[in-house]
Design a protein around this motif. Sequence first.
Motif, PDB file in Angstrom:
ATOM      1  N   SER A  16     -45.817 -26.919  42.422  1.00 56.31           N
ATOM      2  CA  SER A  16     -44.808 -25.898  42.661  1.00 56.31           C
ATOM      3  C   SER A  16     -44.029 -26.207  43.946  1.00 56.31           C
ATOM      4  CB  SER A  16     -45.475 -24.521  42.754  1.00 56.31           C
ATOM      5  OG  SER A  16     -44.508 -23.517  42.938  1.00 56.31           O
ATOM      6  N   ALA A  17     -44.731 -26.633  44.970  1.00 62.06           N
ATOM      7  CA  ALA A  17     -44.071 -26.995  46.228  1.00 62.06           C
ATOM      8  C   ALA A  17     -43.094 -28.144  46.003  1.00 62.06           C
ATOM      9  CB  ALA A  17     -45.112 -27.366  47.282  1.00 62.06           C
ATOM     10  N   VAL A  18     -43.508 -29.132  45.233  1.00 59.71           N
ATOM     11  CA  VAL A  18     -42.635 -30.262  44.930  1.00 59.71           C
ATOM     12  C   VAL A  18     -41.397 -29.776  44.178  1.00 59.71           C
ATOM     13  CG1 VAL A  18     -42.426 -32.392  43.575  1.00 59.71           C
ATOM     14  CG2 VAL A  18     -44.453 -32.011  44.985  1.00 59.71           C
ATOM     15  N   GLY A  19     -41.605 -28.874  43.232  1.00 62.24           N
ATOM     16  CA  GLY A  19     -40.479 -28.318  42.484  1.00 62.24           C
ATOM     17  C   GLY A  19     -39.490 -27.598  43.384  1.00 62.24           C
ATOM     18  N   TRP A  20     -40.008 -26.764  44.283  1.00 56.97           N
ATOM     19  CA  TRP A  20     -39.125 -26.061  45.217  1.00 56.97           C
ATOM     20  C   TRP A  20     -38.377 -27.044  46.115  1.00 56.97           C
ATOM     21  CZ3 TRP A  20     -37.344 -21.580  44.306  1.00 56.97           C
ATOM     22  CH2 TRP A  20     -38.117 -20.583  43.725  1.00 56.97           C
ATOM     23  N   GLN A  26     -36.797 -25.505  50.944  1.00 58.63           N
ATOM     24  CA  GLN A  26     -37.925 -25.942  51.763  1.00 58.63           C
ATOM     25  C   GLN A  26     -38.849 -24.791  52.136  1.00 58.63           C
ATOM     26  OE1 GLN A  26     -34.674 -26.674  52.612  1.00 58.63           O
ATOM     27  NE2 GLN A  26     -34.593 -28.823  52.081  1.00 58.63           N
ATOM     28  N   GLU A  27     -38.295 -23.625  52.356  1.00 57.10           N
ATOM     29  CA  GLU A  27     -39.124 -22.482  52.760  1.00 57.10           C
ATOM     30  C   GLU A  27     -40.083 -22.075  51.636  1.00 57.10           C
ATOM     31  OE1 GLU A  27     -41.000 -19.942  55.128  1.00 57.10           O
ATOM     32  OE2 GLU A  27     -39.541 -21.444  55.760  1.00 57.10           O
ATOM     33  N   GLU A  28     -39.597 -22.021  50.403  1.00 63.65           N
ATOM     34  CA  GLU A  28     -40.483 -21.715  49.270  1.00 63.65           C
ATOM     35  C   GLU A  28     -41.539 -22.814  49.106  1.00 63.65           C
ATOM     36  OE1 GLU A  28     -40.899 -19.047  47.320  1.00 63.65           O
ATOM     37  OE2 GLU A  28     -39.292 -17.951  48.320  1.00 63.65           O
ATOM     38  N   ALA A  29     -41.133 -24.069  49.300  1.00 64.96           N
ATOM     39  CA  ALA A  29     -42.086 -25.181  49.211  1.00 64.96           C
ATOM     40  C   ALA A  29     -43.165 -25.026  50.271  1.00 64.96           C
ATOM     41  CB  ALA A  29     -41.356 -26.515  49.376  1.00 64.96           C
ATOM     42  N   VAL A  46     -50.643 -34.151  49.792  1.00 62.54           N
ATOM     43  CA  VAL A  46     -50.187 -32.868  50.341  1.00 62.54           C
ATOM     44  C   VAL A  46     -49.475 -33.097  51.669  1.00 62.54           C
ATOM     45  CG1 VAL A  46     -50.933 -30.635  51.257  1.00 62.54           C
ATOM     46  CG2 VAL A  46     -51.955 -31.536  49.138  1.00 62.54           C
ATOM     47  N   LEU A  47     -50.047 -33.953  52.511  1.00 61.20           N
ATOM     48  CA  LEU A  47     -49.419 -34.243  53.803  1.00 61.20           C
ATOM     49  C   LEU A  47     -48.030 -34.846  53.614  1.00 61.20           C
ATOM     50  CD1 LEU A  47     -52.451 -35.600  55.852  1.00 61.20           C
ATOM     51  CD2 LEU A  47     -51.220 -33.443  56.219  1.00 61.20           C
ATOM     52  N   LEU A  48     -47.887 -35.704  52.613  1.00 65.22           N
ATOM     53  CA  LEU A  48     -46.582 -36.301  52.364  1.00 65.22           C
ATOM     54  C   LEU A  48     -45.557 -35.246  51.951  1.00 65.22           C
ATOM     55  CD1 LEU A  48     -44.720 -38.709  52.182  1.00 65.22           C
ATOM     56  CD2 LEU A  48     -45.575 -39.107  49.858  1.00 65.22           C
ATOM     57  N   VAL A  49     -45.942 -34.328  51.074  1.00 69.46           N
ATOM     58  CA  VAL A  49     -45.024 -33.259  50.672  1.00 69.46           C
ATOM     59  C   VAL A  49     -44.721 -32.360  51.872  1.00 69.46           C
ATOM     60  CG1 VAL A  49     -44.748 -31.215  49.198  1.00 69.46           C
ATOM     61  CG2 VAL A  49     -45.709 -33.331  48.242  1.00 69.46           C
ATOM     62  N   ARG A  50     -45.732 -32.057  52.658  1.00 67.29           N
ATOM     63  CA  ARG A  50     -45.514 -31.231  53.852  1.00 67.29           C
ATOM     64  C   ARG A  50     -44.560 -31.941  54.819  1.00 67.29           C
ATOM     65  NH1 ARG A  50     -48.217 -26.844  55.361  1.00 67.29           N
ATOM     66  NH2 ARG A  50     -49.976 -27.290  54.006  1.00 67.29           N
ATOM     67  N   TRP A  51     -44.731 -33.260  54.986  1.00 68.15           N
ATOM     68  CA  TRP A  51     -43.826 -34.021  55.847  1.00 68.15           C
ATOM     69  C   TRP A  51     -42.390 -33.904  55.331  1.00 68.15           C
ATOM     70  CZ3 TRP A  51     -40.275 -37.890  55.286  1.00 68.15           C
ATOM     71  CH2 TRP A  51     -39.773 -38.432  56.474  1.00 68.15           C
ATOM     72  N   LYS A  52     -42.218 -34.047  54.014  1.00 70.04           N
ATOM     73  CA  LYS A  52     -40.873 -33.953  53.432  1.00 70.04           C
ATOM     74  C   LYS A  52     -40.256 -32.578  53.681  1.00 70.04           C
ATOM     75  CE  LYS A  52     -41.540 -37.346  49.759  1.00 70.04           C
ATOM     76  NZ  LYS A  52     -41.616 -37.561  48.297  1.00 70.04           N
TER      77      LYS A  52
END
Length: 181
Positions: A16-20, A26-29, A46-52
């Motif tokens: 879901s975070a990736v989709g947002w 970014q806030e929804e992600a 997860v860290l990579l998505v959080r970094w993005k």
Amino acid sequence: MATRSIEAPDIHFLNSAVGWLELGNQEEARMELEKLSFLTRYHPDVLLVRWKVYARMKNWNRSLDIARALVRIAPDKPTGWICLAYSLFNTHQSAEAWVHLLNAEKRFPQITAIPYFLACLACHLGKTSEATKWLARWNGMVGESELKETARKDPRLKSVWQDFDDAMLVPSESGPTASAS
């Protein structure tokens, strides 16, 4: 060391975070990532998505912290090193980014993003001849493609645009002599 898989429901929060993020929210992600269990928050994916998320928010100090954690947790993944260098560059620590990326290039010589970003960093640091050499190395890796046109338009490479065609004529098998200065 094999990375453990992410189980439900955490995998759903991550997706879901990736989709947002793909939708530009970014806030929804970020809020989806907050739903993850404590241990899953430190999974490399997860860290990579959080970094993005934080990079797109241009919160470079936070993205730098995340990139450092990613490199500590998954040192054998080139993405973490690239994120670290990019975050360092955006926090005005270009010399440190240069050193980390030179080391990453030795560990991951097949990753095309590394010589390209080294060329960008070299331009920024006033190392024009190094930039041209790294650009030639990158060119030898990507071959004929539309990516070359991207390099011609990249403002980070502006100081070597005039040398670009010359660099393309001399692809290098190995990178330029690496210097940390």
